[in-house]
Design a protein around this motif. Structure first.
Motif, PDB file in Angstrom:
ATOM      1  N   SER A  67       0.866  -1.155   0.167  1.00 24.24           N
ATOM      2  CA  SER A  67      -0.029   0.087   0.049  1.00 24.24           C
ATOM      3  C   SER A  67       0.796   1.153   0.029  1.00 24.24           C
ATOM      4  O   SER A  67       0.351   2.348  -0.012  1.00 24.24           O
ATOM      5  CB  SER A  67      -0.864   0.084   1.085  1.00 24.24           C
ATOM      6  OG  SER A  67      -0.193   0.019   2.426  1.00 24.24           O
ATOM      7  N   GLU A  68       2.189   1.144  -0.173  1.00 25.96           N
ATOM      8  CA  GLU A  68       2.948   2.316   0.032  1.00 25.96           C
ATOM      9  C   GLU A  68       4.367   2.132  -0.420  1.00 25.96           C
ATOM     10  O   GLU A  68       4.650   1.110  -0.706  1.00 25.96           O
ATOM     11  CB  GLU A  68       3.104   3.003   1.557  1.00 25.96           C
ATOM     12  CG  GLU A  68       3.705   1.978   2.483  1.00 25.96           C
ATOM     13  CD  GLU A  68       3.634   2.193   3.985  1.00 25.96           C
ATOM     14  OE1 GLU A  68       2.711   3.324   4.213  1.00 25.96           O
ATOM     15  OE2 GLU A  68       3.966   1.523   4.637  1.00 25.96           O
ATOM     16  N   ILE A  69       4.934   3.302  -0.991  1.00 31.98           N
ATOM     17  CA  ILE A  69       6.413   3.326  -1.513  1.00 31.98           C
ATOM     18  C   ILE A  69       6.914   4.044  -0.331  1.00 31.98           C
ATOM     19  O   ILE A  69       6.677   5.288   0.208  1.00 31.98           O
ATOM     20  CB  ILE A  69       6.296   4.108  -2.636  1.00 31.98           C
ATOM     21  CG1 ILE A  69       5.561   3.294  -3.859  1.00 31.98           C
ATOM     22  CG2 ILE A  69       7.809   4.158  -3.079  1.00 31.98           C
ATOM     23  CD1 ILE A  69       5.446   4.076  -5.268  1.00 31.98           C
ATOM     24  N   ILE A  70       8.220   3.532   0.204  1.00 36.12           N
ATOM     25  CA  ILE A  70       8.986   4.007   1.476  1.00 36.12           C
ATOM     26  C   ILE A  70      10.470   4.458   0.799  1.00 36.12           C
ATOM     27  O   ILE A  70      10.945   4.011   0.066  1.00 36.12           O
ATOM     28  CB  ILE A  70       9.007   3.031   2.374  1.00 36.12           C
ATOM     29  CG1 ILE A  70       7.695   2.415   2.831  1.00 36.12           C
ATOM     30  CG2 ILE A  70      10.043   3.531   3.587  1.00 36.12           C
ATOM     31  CD1 ILE A  70       7.580   1.191   3.466  1.00 36.12           C
ATOM     32  N   ILE A  71      10.610   5.812   1.070  1.00 33.35           N
ATOM     33  CA  ILE A  71      11.808   6.162   0.987  1.00 33.35           C
ATOM     34  C   ILE A  71      12.559   6.547   2.325  1.00 33.35           C
ATOM     35  O   ILE A  71      12.064   7.193   2.976  1.00 33.35           O
ATOM     36  CB  ILE A  71      11.964   7.680   0.275  1.00 33.35           C
ATOM     37  CG1 ILE A  71      11.238   7.553  -1.275  1.00 33.35           C
ATOM     38  CG2 ILE A  71      13.387   8.047   0.019  1.00 33.35           C
ATOM     39  CD1 ILE A  71      10.999   8.987  -1.560  1.00 33.35           C
TER      40      ILE A  71
END
Length: 104
Positions: A67-71
């Motif tokens: 559900s997300e893209i993490i930097i």
């Protein structure tokens, strides 16, 4: 050129599909801060954010979950990464020098 090999126990990677392998979690924990973007963020915005970080020499890791893209990054680099402002929209950089307007 140096060649790196990662040796790990096979069972370590045999987790549920929504879990990251332990070696990936350990890599992610090397950073001390994270920005969590929604997985449906525009690829144009994500590309601009990553280029902005590279141009400003930010050390970061990019991770993807369902559900997300993490930097993941180091804490002092926040001004060079996307953030959600009071207008509830995602922006890159400082207010006075915003390089990308996601509404365009």
């Amino acid at each position: 050129m140096t060649k790196h090999q990662f040796a790990r126990v096979v069972e370590e990677d045999q987790k549920r599909p929504d879990q990251q392998p332990d070696w990936l979690e350990r890599l992610r924990r090397n950073f001390d801060a994270e920005v969590h973007l929604p997985a449906d963020i525009s690829r144009e915005f994500l590309s601009a954010a990553l280029l902005w970080a590279v141009d400003n020499e930010v050390d970061f890791g990019l991770f993807h979950e369902a559900s997300e893209i993490i930097i993941a990054h180091f804490g002092g680099d926040e001004i060079y990464l996307p953030s959600r402002w009071s207008d509830k929209r995602w922006h890159i950089g400082l207010r006075a020098k915003e390089p990308f307007d996601p509404s365009d």
